[in-house]
Design a protein around this motif. Structure first.
Motif, short mmCIF file in Angstrom:
data_model
loop_
_atom_site.label_atom_id
_atom_site.label_comp_id
_atom_site.label_asym_id
_atom_site.label_seq_id
_atom_site.Cartn_x
_atom_site.Cartn_y
_atom_site.Cartn_z
N LEU A 90 -8.64 8.72 -10.97
CA LEU A 90 -8.22 7.31 -11.09
C LEU A 90 -7.34 6.85 -9.69
CD1 LEU A 90 -8.27 6.64 -14.79
CD2 LEU A 90 -9.61 5.63 -12.98
N TRP A 91 -6.28 7.85 -9.71
CA TRP A 91 -5.22 7.61 -8.39
C TRP A 91 -6.10 7.52 -7.33
CZ3 TRP A 91 -1.30 4.87 -7.96
CH2 TRP A 91 -0.40 4.56 -9.02
N LEU A 147 -9.34 2.54 -2.23
CA LEU A 147 -9.62 1.34 -2.35
C LEU A 147 -8.27 0.29 -1.66
CD1 LEU A 147 -10.91 0.40 -5.81
CD2 LEU A 147 -12.20 0.06 -3.73
N LEU A 148 -7.01 0.83 -1.65
CA LEU A 148 -6.01 0.25 -0.94
C LEU A 148 -6.03 0.49 0.54
CD1 LEU A 148 -3.54 0.58 -3.96
CD2 LEU A 148 -4.12 -1.46 -2.84
N VAL A 202 0.80 -1.19 -0.13
CA VAL A 202 -0.11 0.14 -0.01
C VAL A 202 0.83 1.37 -0.03
CG1 VAL A 202 -1.73 1.30 1.28
CG2 VAL A 202 -1.83 -1.28 1.22
N ILE A 223 -9.41 6.95 -6.59
CA ILE A 223 -9.87 5.89 -6.20
C ILE A 223 -9.14 4.57 -5.96
CG2 ILE A 223 -11.65 4.20 -7.52
CD1 ILE A 223 -12.40 6.29 -9.34
N ALA A 224 -8.08 4.38 -6.67
CA ALA A 224 -7.04 3.30 -6.27
C ALA A 224 -6.72 3.50 -5.04
CB ALA A 224 -6.10 3.38 -7.21
N MET A 281 -12.15 -7.35 4.34
CA MET A 281 -13.44 -6.77 3.65
C MET A 281 -14.11 -7.73 2.60
SD MET A 281 -15.39 -4.37 3.84
CE MET A 281 -15.01 -2.44 4.30
N PRO A 282 -13.15 -8.43 1.69
CA PRO A 282 -13.65 -9.34 0.62
C PRO A 282 -14.57 -10.29 1.30
CG PRO A 282 -11.34 -8.77 0.14
CD PRO A 282 -11.63 -8.12 1.55
N MET A 290 2.49 1.78 -3.35
CA MET A 290 1.43 2.24 -4.38
C MET A 290 1.20 3.78 -4.07
SD MET A 290 1.07 -0.07 -6.36
CE MET A 290 -0.14 0.73 -7.55
N ILE A 297 -8.62 1.45 2.11
CA ILE A 297 -9.70 0.39 2.85
C ILE A 297 -9.17 -0.93 3.03
CG2 ILE A 297 -11.99 -0.47 2.52
CD1 ILE A 297 -12.75 1.88 1.12
N TYR A 298 -8.78 -1.67 2.27
CA TYR A 298 -8.07 -3.09 2.14
C TYR A 298 -7.21 -2.92 3.34
CZ TYR A 298 -5.16 -6.92 1.22
OH TYR A 298 -4.36 -7.89 1.53
#
Lengths: 356, 59
Positions: free
Chosen positions: B34-35, B41-42, B5, B37-38, B51-52, B8, B44-45
């Motif tokens: 876009l960055w 998401l990372l 993370v 959103i990415a 989460m999944p 990234m 949150i993960y």
């Protein structure tokens, strides 16, 4: 300097995209068992029709990109919306394909590894290739395509060696609706997703004979998938439905003489490349479509953020193979009808009306 | 997990800064969004790694 893909490079990209569905064959085998060879034969006529529609869609406007075709048919705003819909679909399918492959890898091969450690290097490599552009992708595609062709033929020959013709029967289709859904889903996976490669027709050599080259390449690539499906049934028989990846199981039990056995890692890594190429081509279409929609000069600045986004979504998508199989069979056929049948037909009809 | 993370985040920051320096206004909106959103998401993960599984059970 030639700025277009050579015909052989285009053929190899199509071939690699076909082989990318080899891992998804596991979905059909897990859900249908021995009947998977009947299902895959049923996919062929529907798939060829689907591909003919796709080729017709792109050959009508050979020099235009997907975005330009949509704008010509639906106007600027309508065209942009339709192009973003295509981009969203290809983005989603890339995430699903790599998630399935990733979960397969962390479940069967790298058992203690977290999914993100598989996804991050894969997406960084894909982003690097995307930034280099389509010509570089075409060159590496031709190189890996040749290796994969040789490996596929070798793997097929060794698989046929341990086959037993009695394993093909009896074929029990208990749930007819489930069988039909599996056929439709795999038709879209195996044939429909080639739409991404067709969208590169404008970037290929203008002397290429579209229908002949495409149909022969599809016959070669998907012909190998059909042969693999039949060879897997011949080798495993009724035990096939117990496997999450029957193809992997078959490769595991074969050996070449007494000097080479457990060759599954070699073959699985080779098919990993095909999967990566499928995702790469899909994401190239996503970047290209988004770049043209936002009026950018080139799609290259979008490579890294699109891949980072795809990594985030793929990681959040699912934690189990079972869930992906359920998704592909129960939901995917409905989703695919829009980008592969409804939108191309609408575009063709609309552009004919505009021409009149 | 955290290492990926953070990596990234670093790549994202470099990419966004390069885009801003080039002053191509048309590139800024899609690249930065876009960055965002990415990285969201990372994050949150990274904060909720299960989460999944939770999402799939809910479905």
């Amino acid at each position: 300097m030639n700025k277009k893909l050579h015909t052989y490079q285009y053929v190899f990209l199509l071939f690699l995209n076909c082989l990318g569905s080899l891992f998804l064959l596991g979905i059909l085998q897990r859900s249908q068992g021995v009947a998977s060879w009947v299902a895959i034969l049923c996919c062929i006529p529907f798939g060829v029709l689907l591909n003919l529609l796709g080729l017709w869609f792109f050959s009508r406007n050979r020099e235009l990109t997907l975005y330009e075709i949509n704008v010509n048919a639906f106007g600027t705003i309508g065209g942009k919306i339709v192009t973003v819909l295509y981009a969203l679909y290809f983005f989603m399918t890339s995430c699903v394909v790599l998630n399935y492959y990733g979960v397969f890898t962390v479940d069967l091969i790298l058992r203690d590894t977290d999914l993100i450690f598989f996804l991050a290097p894969s997406f960084l490599a894909i982003a690097y290739a995307l930034r280099k552009g389509l010509l570089t992708i075409g060159r590496i595609g031709a190189f890996f395509g040749t290796i994969l062709l040789v490996l596929s033929v070798l793997a097929l020959f060794t698989e046929w060696r341990i086959s037993d013709i009695r394993n093909l029967f009896p074929v029990n289709i208990k749930d007819k609706t489930g069988f039909l859904m599996a056929v439709v889903a795999f038709t879209y996976v195996q044939f429909g997703e080639l739409f991404a490669v067709f969208s590169m027709i404008n970037e290929a050599d203008s002397r290429m004979r579209i229908f002949k080259v495409n149909l022969l390449s599809i016959l070669l690539g998907n012909g190998l998938i059909v042969l693999f499906a039949i060879a897997d049934v011949l080798a495993l028989g009724q035990t096939m439905q117990l496997q999450y990846a029957a193809f992997y199981r078959v490769i595991r039990i074969i050996d070449w003489g007494e000097f080479m056995n457990r060759i599954e890692v070699l073959v699985v890594s080779a098919y990993f490349l095909a999967t990566i190429f499928r995702v790469l081509i899909n994401l190239h279409v996503v970047c290209k479509s988004l770049a043209q929609t936002f009026g950018m000069e080139t799609e290259k600045p979008l490579a890294l953020p699109v891949c980072a986004c795809a990594m985030g979504f793929t990681n959040m998508l699912s934690g189990t193979t079972f869930f992906i199989i359920q998704y592909i069979i129960a939901v995917y056929p409905y989703v695919c009808t829009v980008p592969f049948i409804i939108l191309p037909l609408l575009t063709i009809l609309k552009s004919k009306a505009v021409q009149k | 997990m955290w290492a990926i993370v953070i990596l990234m985040y670093i790549i994202g920051e470099i990419d966004i800064k390069t885009t801003l320096k080039k002053r191509k206004h048309r590139e800024i909106v899609p690249v930065v969004s876009l960055w965002s959103i990415a990285l969201l998401l990372l994050t949150i993960y990274a904060l909720f790694p299960y989460m999944p599984y939770i999402l799939n059970d809910t479905i």
